[in-house]
Design a protein around this motif. Structure first.
Motif: not given
Length: 267
Positions: A79-80, A84, A86-89, A117, A120, A122
């Motif tokens: 994620i970071y 970075v 481009q946050r995953p879905d 996740a 976070q 997600i």
């Protein structure tokens, strides 16, 4: 759709290759699948993070990275650092070699990645392949997860309830220990409990005379109660268990408050 995948069996585990196939099918031709997985096996580390020491992340190929850390570390790195901006879905973890049903879910690094996740914000799904006589001798022991994984993940993405409170929902999926054709369907079930299968230790002496302890688990093919995960798996169903990170025992909270409000007779 951008999907981040990880596991606890390590970057070269066969189950991760299956998960990549599942993720690519779910993401579609215009989607992206990124892998950040442990450089070495991290089974049983739960939701551990490398809080007291740094870890390295190495790029092994396009969209493929290995981290010298836990599955939860891999999610954080994905994620970071790797993704970075481009946050995953969606985060998928697995496909684990062995079940993470019942009490196993509390130790599982596969589930630990899904927990991180979810914390976070997600959507996340942990996927595990139960092993047993019905599949361990197959040419592909992961046959049921390979055949049914993408369809189930896609369905959860479409209709799953991901929660709206501070602690979101994530899903723990276990595929039964049978060939793909023998899978009877999918069951939404609670986390179960295997009686008499607690972890313990077994002493071992090395050739040099030093004493070590092996962690030892219990039998895995003891059914849990009807309506729970391992019972469904041993009945040839895929189990789907919605989970959240809130560990509060809400069912006793009010009663505990009443008891604590009563005068202490020992005074």
């Amino acid at each position: 759709m951008r999907i981040l995948i990880t596991n606890d069996d390590g970057i070269n585990a066969p189950g991760l290759k299956i998960l990549q196939t599942i993720a690519k099918e779910v993401a579609g031709p215009d989607g992206e699948v990124w892998t950040v997985a442990p450089a070495f096996e991290q089974s049983g580390v739960g939701h551990c993070i490398s809080y007291t020491h740094p870890f390295m992340v190495a790029e092994l190929g396009p969209h493929r990275f290995a981290a010298e850390g836990s599955p939860a570390d891999c999610v954080l790195a994905g994620i970071y650092d790797v993704l970075v901006g481009q946050r995953p879905d969606l985060v998928l973890s697995g496909v684990n070699r062995g079940n993470n049903a019942a009490e196993n879910a509390l130790y599982s690094g596969t589930v630990g990645a899904a927990i991180e996740a979810s914390l976070q914000g997600i959507p996340a799904i942990a996927l595990s392949q139960f092993y047993g006589p019905g599949n361990s001798r197959l040419e592909d022991p992961f046959e049921s997860s390979r055949s049914h994984g993408a369809g189930l993940v896609r369905r959860l993405v479409e209709v799953g309830d991901w929660g709206s409170g501070d602690y979101g929902i994530f899903y723990n999926v276990n595929f039964p220990p049978v060939a793909a054709a023998a899978v009877k369907g999918v069951r939404a079930v609670a986390q179960g409990y295997r009686t008499g299968t607690l972890f313990g230790v077994e002493p071992y002496s090395s050739p040099s005379g030093r004493r070590f302890l092996w962690i030892k688990g219990g039998p895995q093919h003891i059914p849990t109660a009807p309506g729970t995960d391992a019972h469904a798996n041993l009945s040839h169903y895929i189990s789907v268990t919605p989970m959240r990170c809130d560990l509060t025992a809400h069912d006793i909270l009010a009663k505990l408050g009443e008891r604590l409000d009563q005068p202490d007779d020992r005074q």
